[in-house]
Design an enzyme around this catalytic site. Structure first.
Site, PDB file in Angstrom:
ATOM      1  N   ASP A 346       0.823  -1.207   0.000  1.00  0.00           N
ATOM      2  CA  ASP A 346       0.000   0.000   0.000  1.00  0.00           C
ATOM      3  C   ASP A 346       0.856   1.256   0.000  1.00  0.00           C
ATOM      4  O   ASP A 346       2.083   1.185   0.083  1.00  0.00           O
ATOM      5  CB  ASP A 346      -0.892  -0.008   1.229  1.00  0.00           C
ATOM      6  CG  ASP A 346      -0.076  -0.101   2.505  1.00  0.00           C
ATOM      7  OD1 ASP A 346       0.820  -0.958   2.578  1.00  0.00           O
ATOM      8  OD2 ASP A 346      -0.290   0.705   3.428  1.00  0.00           O
ATOM      9  N   GLU A 349       3.360   1.551   2.588  1.00  0.00           N
ATOM     10  CA  GLU A 349       4.431   0.554   2.476  1.00  0.00           C
ATOM     11  C   GLU A 349       4.388  -0.457   3.608  1.00  0.00           C
ATOM     12  O   GLU A 349       5.421  -0.896   4.103  1.00  0.00           O
ATOM     13  CB  GLU A 349       5.800   1.246   2.425  1.00  0.00           C
ATOM     14  CG  GLU A 349       5.842   2.414   1.446  1.00  0.00           C
ATOM     15  CD  GLU A 349       7.233   2.936   1.169  1.00  0.00           C
ATOM     16  OE1 GLU A 349       7.852   3.435   2.119  1.00  0.00           O
ATOM     17  OE2 GLU A 349       7.690   2.829   0.022  1.00  0.00           O
TER      18      GLU A 349
END
Ligand SMILES: *[C@@H]1O[C@H](CO)[C@@H](O)[C@H](O)[C@H]1NC(C)=O
Ligand SMILES: *[C@@H]1O[C@H](CO)[C@@H](O)[C@H](O)[C@H]1NC(C)=O
Ligand SMILES: *[C@@H]1O[C@H](CO)[C@@H](O)[C@H](O)[C@H]1NC(C)=O
Ligand SMILES: *[C@@H]1O[C@H](CO)[C@@H](O)[C@H](O)[C@H]1NC(C)=O
Ligand SMILES: *[C@@H]1O[C@H](CO)[C@@H](O)[C@H](O)[C@H]1NC(C)=O
Ligand SMILES: *[C@@H]1O[C@H](CO)[C@@H](O)[C@H](O)[C@H]1NC(C)=O
Ligand SMILES: *[C@@H]1O[C@H](CO)[C@@H](O)[C@H](O)[C@H]1NC(C)=O
Length: 616
Positions: A346, A349
């Protein structure tokens, strides 16, 4: 590849459940399925479970056949459905003496989704490539106290209405204003001395934290603001932005061609010389190719509208087949079209899963790409992009959780700390990924109720939320986590602009909680549509604008007097922390300022800011 060894216990072994020992534990009932470790070779076997007060507890025997283990329990929710959300990951809890078995356990609140049946236990022994499974088929009976009641809807702490002069002044298109500072600081992080052309440093912070890298995501979102300046600028200023955007296209092509990337075009992070960072990291991050392509297509469309040459766009921006060393867009778009189904890390991270944010930006890239490829005469690519966009769009409804009345930021089991499934990434998905086609737009009722739920969940969490007005008594918006610069003000300005443009505001039972919080005095009711000019419509739109400015005022309130924006502010003290002068923070503030200018109707706002210091 792993091969699947299914240790399917005969149904007969569950006759053992007839003789279960039920332990009374203050009205909780724990069912013991197997009281001693199974024989060697079984791999996995349920030991105990309980579903008490809305919390599912399970313990499981796991044979210690290798070091790396993943143990998963699948169940059905209260609709009797098995979904990627009705899953629990277990963790190591202890050894069973004198055996090769360990106990693995989980204790998870599952009352929102409910639980009806334990389906199976799956144990992946990664190092030896075996998967053991125990099929369960156990009906679960709730015991103990009732599950916690839903948290009652919060009452709004303020009732702001309309746009305010203090925010107009703060965002003025002048050198000394916060907008002027944001512009200057953002450009200070583009093409820094010694870095490759067309790169953006995430922050000029070289230690604790070390943000001295060119992230694909941050660069694309920053360059999107450069694009907005380009589109509005005149004269010499336009040429200045144009050159930066062509350099950016070149730098993206360089990244695509880097032989050292570990995950190809999903590689998230590059050094300032634009060669791939190859240390351990959360990769791939498949939003990057999408947002890079969006920014460059926006630029190319405006360049062509400004009578720029189509051949230049073909060779410098679009055609990766004929010009692989310099034109990145086609390659990024085809990557999105053939890789969007794969899970990805995402934008924070943190987690590899299917993310709403990523799907939204990928969708917008595919739809823009379809039109763009057709315009370039490339109908074969357009057809691939279009069919991927259709397939992707069909998956978006799975993020809507009817029990939670929330768009989940990811579809799949989450890290324990995020079991609320609330994340501002959902709102960012709309701000960066809305394709202006009515699908998950700014006034979509599921988006609105999600934005309301996500914003208000910070109220009890952040101490600074207790301060609700500035020194002059003007309302401060809710402090929200993760990039508050852009999120709520951006959405609320855009929603209010969309209502004004369409002259109509529809309220559903889904969106009612949003309006009950942000526009309580408008007197709106579910199932009604209000027309521009009605008291309810005007009051609701003014309230959204009042809150939008209040969210900006919160940023203003927490920003030090020098106007510098850091990565975040402390939730308890409000003091700036994290990386100094984060490029994305400045880009976000500017994005929100542009959205506000649409609401005020100041058509020259972006132009004045774009031309500042470049033509006068
Ligand atoms: C779920 O399945 C159980 C057992 O088959 C049944 O009693 C119950 O009505 C079902 N619930 C729903 C919501 O379908
Ligand atoms: C479930 O597990 C939690 C955490 O280990 C524990 O506090 C709780 O007592 C357990 N409940 C039951 C019914 O065993
Ligand atoms: C376990 O349950 C999940 C979810 O229904 C299913 O996808 C999987 O195939 C099951 N595994 C086995 C071995 O039955
Ligand atoms: C950077 O771009 C400028 C202008 O486009 C060019 O003159 C210069 O040579 C480039 N530098 C590098 C290192 O490629
Ligand atoms: C780019 O920079 C990194 C980090 O400083 C360095 O390790 C790498 O060798 C450089 N790559 C090239 C091609 O110069
Ligand atoms: C990702 O997309 C590229 C085309 O851009 C393709 O070559 C590659 O096979 C795709 N990867 C997967 C795993 O599908
Ligand atoms: C704004 O600042 C830029 C440099 O940061 C300077 O070149 C320009 O003259 C200034 N413009 C005004 C109107 O003060």
């Amino acid at each position: 590849m792993w091969f699947k060894q299914v240790a399917r216990l005969a149904l007969g072994s569950f006759v053992a459940f007839a003789g279960v020992s039920i332990a009374q534990n203050s009205a909780c009932q724990t069912v013991t399925a197997l009281s001693t470790a199974p024989a060697p070779g079984v791999g996995v076997a349920l030991e105990t479970y309980s579903y008490c007060g809305g919390t599912l507890n399970v313990t499981v025997y796991i044979e210690n056949v290798n070091y790396n283990k993943i143990v998963t329990l699948y169940y059905t929710n209260k609709q009797n459905q098995s979904t990627p959300l009705s899953v629990v990951q277990l963790g190591y809890s202890g050894d069973v003496a004198n055996t090769k078995y360990e106990i693995w356990a989980a204790s998870t609140p599952v009352y929102v989704d409910g639980i009806t049946e334990l389906l199976n236990l799956t144990y992946q022994a990664l190092d030896i490539g075996h998967t053991y499974t125990q099929v369960l088929g156990v009906n679960v009976v709730a015991t103990g106290a009732a599950a916690p009641a839903p948290v009652p809807a919060p009452s709004p702490y303020a009732n702001p209405s309309g746009l305010s002069q203090d925010i107009t002044n703060w965002l003025e298109a002048t050198n000394g204003s916060e907008a002027g500072i944001a512009k200057a600081r953002m450009f200070n992080n583009i093409n820094i001395p010694g870095a490759a052309n067309g790169t953006v440093i995430a922050a000029q912070s070289y230690t604790a934290p070390d943000y001295a890298y060119n992230w694909v995501r941050d660069s694309s979102l920053t360059m999107d603001v450069v694009y907005s300046f380009y589109a509005a600028a005149t004269g010499r200023a336009r040429g200045f932005y144009e050159q930066i955007l062509f350099e950016y296209a070149q730098s993206r092509a360089t990244e695509q061609n880097d032989p050292d990337t570990i995950t190809g075009l999903g590689e998230p992070k590059f050094y300032l010389n634009n060669s791939a960072f190859t240390g351990p990291w959360g990769r791939p991050q498949n939003d990057g190719p999408a947002t890079a392509a969006i920014t460059l297509m926006e630029f190319a469309n405006t360049y062509l509208a400004n009578k720029g040459s189509k051949d230049v766009i073909r060779s410098m921006i679009y055609d990766s087949t004929a010009h692989p060393d310099q034109a990145p867009v086609m390659k990024d778009l085809l990557f999105v079209a053939s890789n969007w189904t794969y899970s990805s890390f995402d934008l924070w991270e943190e987690e590899q899963a299917d993310h709403f944010y990523i799907r939204m930006v990928q969708r917008r890239a595919l739809l823009m790409g379809t039109a763009f490829a057709n315009m370039m005469g490339d109908s074969a690519t357009a057809a691939k992009l279009s069919s991927a966009a259709t397939a992707l769009t069909a998956t978006l409804p799975e993020f809507w959780d009817v029990n939670r009345q929330l768009i989940l930021y990811e579809y799949g089991p989450v890290l324990r700390g995020k079991s609320s499934y609330k994340d501002v990434a959902v709102v960012l998905g709309v701000i960066h990924g809305y394709a202006n086609d009515g699908v998950y737009g700014y006034t979509n009722d599921q988006i609105l109720v999600s934005a309301y739920q996500i914003a208000t969940c910070f109220l009890p969490v952040y101490k600074i939320a207790a301060t609700t007005t500035d020194v002059s008594g003007a309302v401060l918006g809710i402090p929200v986590g993760r990039y508050p610069e852009d999120v709520y003000d951006g959405l609320l300005y855009r929603a209010s602009a969309e209502y004004t443009a369409t002259g109509s505001l529809a309220v559903t039972t889904t969106s009612l909680p949003f309006f009950a919080y942000f526009a309580p005095d408008a007197g709106l009711a579910a199932g009604q549509t209000y027309k521009a000019g009605s008291q309810q419509f005007e009051a609701a739109v003014a309230a959204l604008q009042g809150w939008a400015d209040a969210f900006i005022r919160r940023i203003k309130f927490q920003t030090p007097t020098d106007g510098h924006l850091a990565e975040e502010f402390n939730r308890d003290t409000g003091v700036a922390q994290g990386a100094k002068d984060l490029t994305w923070s400045y880009a976000s503030l500017l994005t929100a300022a542009f959205a506000r200018a649409q609401v005020t109707g100041d058509k020259n706002y972006v132009k004045h800011l774009a031309n500042l210091g470049l033509t006068e």
